[in-house]
Scaffold this active site. Sequence first.
Site, PDB file in Angstrom:
ATOM      1  CG  ASP A  25      -6.981  10.556  -6.344  1.00 57.24           C
ATOM      2  OD1 ASP A  25      -6.275  11.196  -5.540  1.00 57.24           O
ATOM      3  OD2 ASP A  25      -7.719  11.106  -7.195  1.00 57.24           O
ATOM      4  CB  THR A  66      -2.680  -0.189 -14.310  1.00 56.61           C
ATOM      5  OG1 THR A  66      -2.463   0.007 -12.907  1.00 56.61           O
ATOM      6  CG2 THR A  66      -1.435   0.183 -15.080  1.00 56.61           C
ATOM      7  CG  ASP A 102      -1.769   1.138   1.430  1.00 48.91           C
ATOM      8  OD1 ASP A 102      -1.662   2.091   0.629  1.00 48.91           O
ATOM      9  OD2 ASP A 102      -2.583   1.119   2.372  1.00 48.91           O
TER      10      ASP A 102
END
Length: 169
Positions: free
Chosen positions: A34, A118, A10
């Site tokens: 985001d 992606t 992460d």
Amino acid sequence: MLEIEVIQGDITKLKVDAIVNAANRSLLGGGGVDGAIHRAAGRELLEACRVFGGCETGEARITPGFKLPAKYVIHTPGPIFRDGFHGEPEQLKNCYVNSMKLAEENNCETVAFSAISTGVYGYPKKEATEIAIWAVRNYPVQKVKKVIFCCFGEDMLKIYQDVLKMMAP
Ligand code: AR6
């Protein structure tokens, strides 16, 4: 010589000088990486992003990391993939080049990239990975010593490892 590392994890947890966010042109947050970055950084990040009044695809903007372990966040809206014949490869390359440029200008030594475009934006993963690695490898680094490609899933990790092997100098 630039060190390149590929990890699975992460990106919001990484203690690096800058993390690169796969943003959208509003720069006002969204889902995916985001959303995770905005949640972890806190509300101040949104306020800092608002000042820019948006950002074109392939360009990049830098803010502090606020509550994140990373010192800075570089925000870059990747292209929405249509068919690859609408300038997407060039735009995606620009995301990496312009992010590296901001990292250099802000004296960053360690930079972690998310796999821009992606996810929701649908860029084919292998093609996007080739562009990412190529653009970073060919960037004329001065300050940046290490780039980490932070993959969220195992499939993405495998793609990065394979492409890196294939593109070995
Ligand atoms: N750390 C690292 N990588 C992550 C994380 C995380 N915490 N979460 C997701 N990823 P996406 P895009 C990976 O969809 O395709 C947003 O709503 C994910 O698995 O986040 O550029 C923006 O606001 C994928 O490989 O970004 C835009 O509207 C990669 O991050 C839009 O999505 C990028 O997936 C941008 O789409």
